[in-house]
Design an enzyme around this catalytic site. Structure first.
Site, PDB file in Angstrom:
ATOM      1  N   CYS A  30       6.627 -19.546 -27.593  1.00 50.08           N
ATOM      2  CA  CYS A  30       6.419 -18.237 -26.960  1.00 50.08           C
ATOM      3  C   CYS A  30       7.227 -18.097 -25.683  1.00 50.08           C
ATOM      4  CB  CYS A  30       4.965 -18.067 -26.533  1.00 50.08           C
ATOM      5  SG  CYS A  30       3.827 -18.164 -27.873  1.00 50.08           S
ATOM      6  N   SER A  51       3.987 -22.907 -28.302  1.00 54.58           N
ATOM      7  CA  SER A  51       5.185 -23.721 -28.053  1.00 54.58           C
ATOM      8  C   SER A  51       6.473 -22.910 -28.132  1.00 54.58           C
ATOM      9  CB  SER A  51       5.237 -24.849 -29.083  1.00 54.58           C
ATOM     10  OG  SER A  51       5.202 -24.314 -30.394  1.00 54.58           O
TER      11      SER A  51
HETATM   12  P1  XMP Z   1       1.664 -23.666 -30.812  1.00 51.34           P
HETATM   13  O1  XMP Z   1       1.741 -24.064 -29.379  1.00 51.34           O
HETATM   14  O2  XMP Z   1       0.563 -24.363 -31.545  1.00 51.34           O
HETATM   15  O3  XMP Z   1       1.279 -22.119 -30.779  1.00 51.34           O
HETATM   16  O4  XMP Z   1       2.981 -23.768 -31.506  1.00 51.34           O
HETATM   17  C1  XMP Z   1       1.132 -21.360 -31.949  1.00 51.34           C
HETATM   18  C2  XMP Z   1       0.734 -19.954 -31.607  1.00 51.34           C
HETATM   19  O5  XMP Z   1       1.762 -19.266 -30.883  1.00 51.34           O
HETATM   20  C3  XMP Z   1       1.610 -17.854 -31.074  1.00 51.34           C
HETATM   21  N1  XMP Z   1       2.923 -17.286 -31.411  1.00 51.34           N
HETATM   22  C4  XMP Z   1       3.680 -16.565 -30.561  1.00 51.34           C
HETATM   23  N2  XMP Z   1       3.440 -16.148 -29.305  1.00 51.34           N
HETATM   24  N3  XMP Z   1       5.574 -15.139 -29.236  1.00 51.34           N
HETATM   25  C5  XMP Z   1       4.391 -15.420 -28.642  1.00 51.34           C
HETATM   26  O6  XMP Z   1       4.180 -15.033 -27.488  1.00 51.34           O
HETATM   27  C6  XMP Z   1       5.888 -15.513 -30.515  1.00 51.34           C
HETATM   28  O7  XMP Z   1       6.973 -15.250 -31.014  1.00 51.34           O
HETATM   29  C7  XMP Z   1       4.873 -16.260 -31.214  1.00 51.34           C
HETATM   30  N4  XMP Z   1       4.812 -16.770 -32.465  1.00 51.34           N
HETATM   31  C8  XMP Z   1       3.603 -17.391 -32.552  1.00 51.34           C
HETATM   32  C9  XMP Z   1       0.606 -17.665 -32.179  1.00 51.34           C
HETATM   33  O8  XMP Z   1      -0.623 -17.274 -31.591  1.00 51.34           O
HETATM   34  C10 XMP Z   1       0.533 -19.053 -32.795  1.00 51.34           C
HETATM   35  O9  XMP Z   1      -0.674 -19.315 -33.483  1.00 51.34           O
END
Ligand code: XMP
Length: 479
Positions: free
Chosen positions: A306, A304
């Protein structure tokens, strides 16, 4: 250059097709699954290793509900090991190494120890570890002078009910009830403390019958590690505190240094399960599995918060990624974790139906009471903060934790995540109840009583934007 003509699909592009079902009630559905081979979860849900999602409080609530939490790594090694310790001490069949104090400890010091460890009592021992008394928070509640020593206030050994170290749990329960006491120290023939059974632990055992527990009855917890030399120390410190799982957490998990890290960790800690990621292709799963990964996390740019896909142009729509990766995962016996992009319980059904063993949730859990994110009011509504672990502020904070001497050059940071807020959503227990209810219902639509049956039966149909519109509430004013 290669161009795949196949269309990548994500959750909103498809629906699951209802199948003939013999399931009369959602309670007949078994949502249990493998976290890694050898560790089962009652519900297939993992809280994400993000610093606005999982610290000790979230990990405790997740394990109590039958899932698991992964403590993030954007804190010092000591703080992460402490968080593990907090989860591990939160409940157990028997506290095998209860916190002890000397009789000369002041009530003030004792109070601090109890507060930090979130416990209600300390065992008072002499230099040889022999039981002298028990000091509980109730003993200290109204004590006028917090400077006095524990021995002045504690319940002395002569007045304590104790049991031997091999006391069975049901006997302990009867003893606690008979004497109307809350704590039962366990001692050997020489009065040396061997453990502690508390009424609270027995109550918790009954309250959370499906909790994810280790063989000693302690809640299970995972920890995230990176790929630097210091991460071996991090892993060792957390495993020393009782962590059950290492999660090698890298944005591009299909990279040689990640593969090497997995190999090294498996070599150093052969008995410890290692989950690794993130990848978005079958080749990624194969390479990490070959290096020894016991589970693989799938999802590149789907989260969400990313912006990886926007910033780099890379990623694979999540449903396609999960289903391709799961094919290899099933072949190799390596559970797949669908990580990122899950916004509603229907998406959990779709991810599991596509072959994942578990889902990892960030945004869906960030708004709950148990997440460490700050609470804020926006437009009169309570919200909680969530941030990507590759966001600008997370990058800056990470440098501070690493105690990097270098000045931060803000212009050099290229964020792949954002800072945001999500609506406040109450307790994680209630939230999980809704999500798992949706999944159970979904599995019954597929005629599947178990997760492997769901994999077998799941059939997706691609939908159009009109189909998507039809799938939501439409042509009414929602109250
Ligand atoms: P949701 O959609 O559940 O996703 O909020 C959580 C997952 O997002 C990833 N994550 C990131 N991916 N940049 C990214 O590209 C970021 O800054 C980032 N922070 C978290 C991670 O895999 C998480 O579990």
């Amino acid at each position: 250059m290669k161009l795949r003509t196949q269309t990548g699909l994500t959750f909103d592009d498809v629906l699951l097709i209802p199948k003939r079902s013999s399931i009369r009630s959602r309670s007949e559905v078994d949502t249990s699954t493998h976290l890694v081979p050898g560790i089962r979860l009652h519900i297939p849900i993992i809280s994400s290793n993000m610093d606005t999602v999982t610290e000790a409080e979230m990990a405790i609530a997740m394990a109590q509900a039958g899932g698991i939490g992964i403590i993030h790594r954007f804190m010092s090694i000591e703080a992460q090991a402490q968080a593990v310790d907090k989860v591990k001490r939160s409940e157990s069949f028997i506290v095998e190494d209860p916190l002890t104090i000397a009789p000369t400890t002041s009530l003030r010091e004792a109070e601090t120890i109890m507060e930090e460890a979130h416990i209600g009592g300390l065992v008072v021992v002499d230099g040889e570890g022999r039981l002298l008394g028990l000091l509980t928070s109730r003993d200290m509640l109204l004590a006028p002078d917090k400077g006095v020593s524990a021995e002045r206030v504690m319940t002395p050994r002569a007045e304590l009910v104790v049991a031997s170290a091999d006391e069975a749990l049901h006997e302990a329960r009867l003893t606690l009830h008979k004497h109307r006491v809350e704590k039962l120290p366990l001692v050997d023939g020489e009065n040396r403390v061997q453990g502690l059974i508390t009424a609270q632990d027995i109550i918790k055992l009954q309250k959370h019958p499906h909790a994810t527990k280790d063989e000693r009855g302690r809640l299970r917890v995972g920890v995230a590690v990176g790929i630097h030399r210091s991460d071996y120390v991090r892993a060792e410190a957390c495993l020393g505190g009782g962590a059950d799982l290492l999660v090698v957490d890298v944005a591009h998990g299909h990279a040689e240094h990640t593969i090497q890290m997995v190999r090294d960790l498996k070599e150093r800690f052969p008995a410890v399960p290692v989950m690794a990621g993130n990848v978005a292709t079958a080749a990624g799963v194969r390479d990490l599995a070959e290096a020894g990964a016991d589970a693989v996390k799938v999802g590149v740019g789907s989260g969400s918060i990313c912006i990886t896909r926007v910033v780099t142009g890379f990623g694979v729509p999540q449903l396609t990624a999960v289903s391709e990766c799961a094919e290899v995962g099933h072949e190799l016996g390596v559970p797949i974790v669908a990580d990122g992009g899950i916004r509603k319980s229907g998406d959990v059904s779709k991810a599991i139906g596509a072959g994942a063993s578990t889902v990892m949730l960030g945004g869906m859990l960030a708004g709950t009471d148990e997440s460490p994110g700050a609470s804020v009011i926006r437009d009169g509504q309570q919200k909680k903060v969530i941030r990507g672990m590759a966001s600008l502020t997370a990058n800056v904070d990470r440098k501070a934790i690493d105690k990097s001497e270098q000045e931060i050059d803000w212009g050099e940071v290229v964020p792949e995540g954002v800072e945001a807020v999500v609506p406040y959503r109450g307790s994680v227990g209630d939230m999980l109840h809704q999500i798992v209810g949706g999944l159970r219902s979904g599995m019954s639509y597929a005629g599947a009583k178990t997760v492997p049956e769901f994999w077998e039966n799941a059939e997706f149909i691609r939908i159009t934007p009109a189909g998507k519109q039809e799938s939501g509430v439409h042509d009414v004013d929602v109250l």
